[in-house]
Design a protein around this motif. Structure first.
Motif, PDB file in Angstrom:
ATOM      1  N   LEU A   5      12.913  41.280 160.323  1.00 58.92           N
ATOM      2  CA  LEU A   5      13.930  40.639 159.495  1.00 58.92           C
ATOM      3  C   LEU A   5      14.470  41.607 158.458  1.00 58.92           C
ATOM      4  CD1 LEU A   5      11.751  37.508 158.763  1.00 58.92           C
ATOM      5  CD2 LEU A   5      13.673  37.569 160.346  1.00 58.92           C
ATOM      6  N   LYS A   6      15.750  41.518 158.186  1.00 55.61           N
ATOM      7  CA  LYS A   6      16.372  42.190 157.043  1.00 55.61           C
ATOM      8  C   LYS A   6      16.624  41.085 156.025  1.00 55.61           C
ATOM      9  CE  LYS A   6      16.608  46.360 158.513  1.00 55.61           C
ATOM     10  NZ  LYS A   6      15.768  47.370 157.923  1.00 55.61           N
ATOM     11  N   ILE A   7      16.142  41.282 154.802  1.00 53.95           N
ATOM     12  CA  ILE A   7      16.155  40.218 153.803  1.00 53.95           C
ATOM     13  C   ILE A   7      16.900  40.689 152.558  1.00 53.95           C
ATOM     14  CG2 ILE A   7      14.727  38.642 152.462  1.00 53.95           C
ATOM     15  CD1 ILE A   7      12.470  39.292 154.526  1.00 53.95           C
ATOM     16  N   GLU A   8      17.807  39.836 152.072  1.00 57.62           N
ATOM     17  CA  GLU A   8      18.598  40.146 150.876  1.00 57.62           C
ATOM     18  C   GLU A   8      17.914  39.606 149.620  1.00 57.62           C
ATOM     19  OE1 GLU A   8      22.675  38.897 151.330  1.00 57.62           O
ATOM     20  OE2 GLU A   8      22.600  39.315 153.472  1.00 57.62           O
ATOM     21  N   ASN A   9      18.368  40.061 148.468  1.00 56.18           N
ATOM     22  CA  ASN A   9      17.960  39.581 147.144  1.00 56.18           C
ATOM     23  C   ASN A   9      16.518  39.914 146.771  1.00 56.18           C
ATOM     24  OD1 ASN A   9      20.518  38.471 146.971  1.00 56.18           O
ATOM     25  ND2 ASN A   9      19.844  36.418 147.487  1.00 56.18           N
ATOM     26  N   MET A  10      15.874  40.823 147.484  1.00 51.20           N
ATOM     27  CA  MET A  10      14.513  41.224 147.117  1.00 51.20           C
ATOM     28  C   MET A  10      14.606  42.451 146.212  1.00 51.20           C
ATOM     29  SD  MET A  10      12.484  40.776 150.708  1.00 51.20           S
ATOM     30  CE  MET A  10      10.887  41.144 149.999  1.00 51.20           C
ATOM     31  N   HIS A  11      13.976  42.355 145.020  1.00 54.42           N
ATOM     32  CA  HIS A  11      14.093  43.436 144.051  1.00 54.42           C
ATOM     33  C   HIS A  11      12.759  43.934 143.499  1.00 54.42           C
ATOM     34  CE1 HIS A  11      18.351  42.554 144.053  1.00 54.42           C
ATOM     35  NE2 HIS A  11      18.063  41.292 143.840  1.00 54.42           N
ATOM     36  N   PRO A  47      14.257  31.684 165.428  1.00 53.06           N
ATOM     37  CA  PRO A  47      15.026  32.368 164.381  1.00 53.06           C
ATOM     38  C   PRO A  47      15.696  31.398 163.394  1.00 53.06           C
ATOM     39  CG  PRO A  47      15.295  33.545 166.417  1.00 53.06           C
ATOM     40  CD  PRO A  47      14.523  32.276 166.749  1.00 53.06           C
ATOM     41  N   PRO A  48      16.309  30.287 163.844  1.00 54.22           N
ATOM     42  CA  PRO A  48      16.889  29.383 162.851  1.00 54.22           C
ATOM     43  C   PRO A  48      15.855  28.800 161.879  1.00 54.22           C
ATOM     44  CG  PRO A  48      17.826  28.931 165.006  1.00 54.22           C
ATOM     45  CD  PRO A  48      16.694  29.893 165.218  1.00 54.22           C
ATOM     46  N   GLU A  49      14.638  28.542 162.343  1.00 53.58           N
ATOM     47  CA  GLU A  49      13.581  28.037 161.457  1.00 53.58           C
ATOM     48  C   GLU A  49      13.179  29.087 160.430  1.00 53.58           C
ATOM     49  OE1 GLU A  49      11.021  25.005 164.257  1.00 53.58           O
ATOM     50  OE2 GLU A  49      10.828  27.161 164.652  1.00 53.58           O
ATOM     51  N   LYS A  56      15.926  28.814 151.988  1.00 53.15           N
ATOM     52  CA  LYS A  56      15.422  27.800 151.052  1.00 53.15           C
ATOM     53  C   LYS A  56      14.679  28.465 149.887  1.00 53.15           C
ATOM     54  CE  LYS A  56      12.519  23.707 150.805  1.00 53.15           C
ATOM     55  NZ  LYS A  56      11.645  22.787 151.537  1.00 53.15           N
ATOM     56  N   ALA A  57      13.995  29.575 150.177  1.00 50.36           N
ATOM     57  CA  ALA A  57      13.272  30.309 149.139  1.00 50.36           C
ATOM     58  C   ALA A  57      14.202  31.192 148.302  1.00 50.36           C
ATOM     59  CB  ALA A  57      12.170  31.155 149.775  1.00 50.36           C
ATOM     60  N   GLY A  58      15.471  31.284 148.698  1.00 49.44           N
ATOM     61  CA  GLY A  58      16.448  32.074 147.926  1.00 49.44           C
ATOM     62  C   GLY A  58      16.663  33.473 148.448  1.00 49.44           C
ATOM     63  N   TYR A  59      16.247  33.723 149.690  1.00 43.06           N
ATOM     64  CA  TYR A  59      16.367  35.057 150.269  1.00 43.06           C
ATOM     65  C   TYR A  59      17.079  34.994 151.616  1.00 43.06           C
ATOM     66  CZ  TYR A  59      13.036  36.091 146.643  1.00 43.06           C
ATOM     67  OH  TYR A  59      12.428  36.212 145.420  1.00 43.06           O
ATOM     68  N   PRO A  60      18.401  35.077 151.615  1.00 41.85           N
ATOM     69  CA  PRO A  60      19.127  35.084 152.889  1.00 41.85           C
ATOM     70  C   PRO A  60      18.660  36.259 153.748  1.00 41.85           C
ATOM     71  CG  PRO A  60      20.648  34.976 151.019  1.00 41.85           C
ATOM     72  CD  PRO A  60      19.283  35.229 150.468  1.00 41.85           C
ATOM     73  N   ALA A  61      18.594  36.029 155.045  1.00 43.39           N
ATOM     74  CA  ALA A  61      18.087  37.074 155.934  1.00 43.39           C
ATOM     75  C   ALA A  61      18.807  37.040 157.263  1.00 43.39           C
ATOM     76  CB  ALA A  61      16.582  36.865 156.149  1.00 43.39           C
ATOM     77  N   ARG A  62      18.551  38.082 158.065  1.00 45.53           N
ATOM     78  CA  ARG A  62      19.036  38.106 159.434  1.00 45.53           C
ATOM     79  C   ARG A  62      17.941  38.713 160.303  1.00 45.53           C
ATOM     80  NH1 ARG A  62      21.467  42.657 157.210  1.00 45.53           N
ATOM     81  NH2 ARG A  62      21.384  44.515 158.525  1.00 45.53           N
ATOM     82  N   VAL A  63      17.947  38.317 161.552  1.00 44.10           N
ATOM     83  CA  VAL A  63      16.977  38.845 162.505  1.00 44.10           C
ATOM     84  C   VAL A  63      17.535  40.143 163.071  1.00 44.10           C
ATOM     85  CG1 VAL A  63      15.790  38.406 164.688  1.00 44.10           C
ATOM     86  CG2 VAL A  63      16.131  36.536 163.058  1.00 44.10           C
ATOM     87  N   GLU A  64      16.710  41.161 163.093  1.00 44.64           N
ATOM     88  CA  GLU A  64      17.116  42.461 163.661  1.00 44.64           C
ATOM     89  C   GLU A  64      16.872  42.458 165.149  1.00 44.64           C
ATOM     90  OE1 GLU A  64      18.152  45.748 162.057  1.00 44.64           O
ATOM     91  OE2 GLU A  64      19.031  44.073 161.022  1.00 44.64           O
TER      92      GLU A  64
END
Length: 64
Positions: A5-11, A47-49, A56-64
Motif C-alpha cells: 500500500l501507498k499511504i498518504e498523510n503519514m508524517h 482491497p476495498p475493505e 476511516k482512520a484518516g489515511y487515504p491509500a492506494r494498492v500498489e
C-alpha cells in the motif's frame, strides 16, 4: 495474499502506530511492515475493505 500500500498523510511514528492499529483490525490480516508512506500486509481482506479501513482512520491509500 501480500498487498503493498501507498499511504498518504503519514508524517510521524504516531501515524505509523495508527495505521498499524487500523490494519490489525481487519480480519485475516497480518501486518508485515509499516513505514511512513507505505505498508506491506498479508491479508484475506479485499482491497476495498483495506482502503475503507485506512480512509476511516484518516489515511487515504492506494494498492500498489
Amino acid at each position: 495474499m501480500t498487498t503493498t500500500l501507498k499511504i498518504e498523510n503519514m508524517h510521524c511514528g504516531a501515524c505509523v502506530r495508527r495505521v498499524t492499529m487500523a490494519l490489525n483490525k481487519l480480519p485475516g490480516t497480518q501486518v508485515e511492515e509499516v513505514q511512513i508512506g507505505a505498508a506491506r500486509i498479508a491479508t484475506t481482506a479485499t482491497p476495498p475493505e483495506i482502503l475503507a479501513a485506512l480512509d476511516k482512520a484518516g489515511y487515504p491509500a492506494r494498492v500498489e
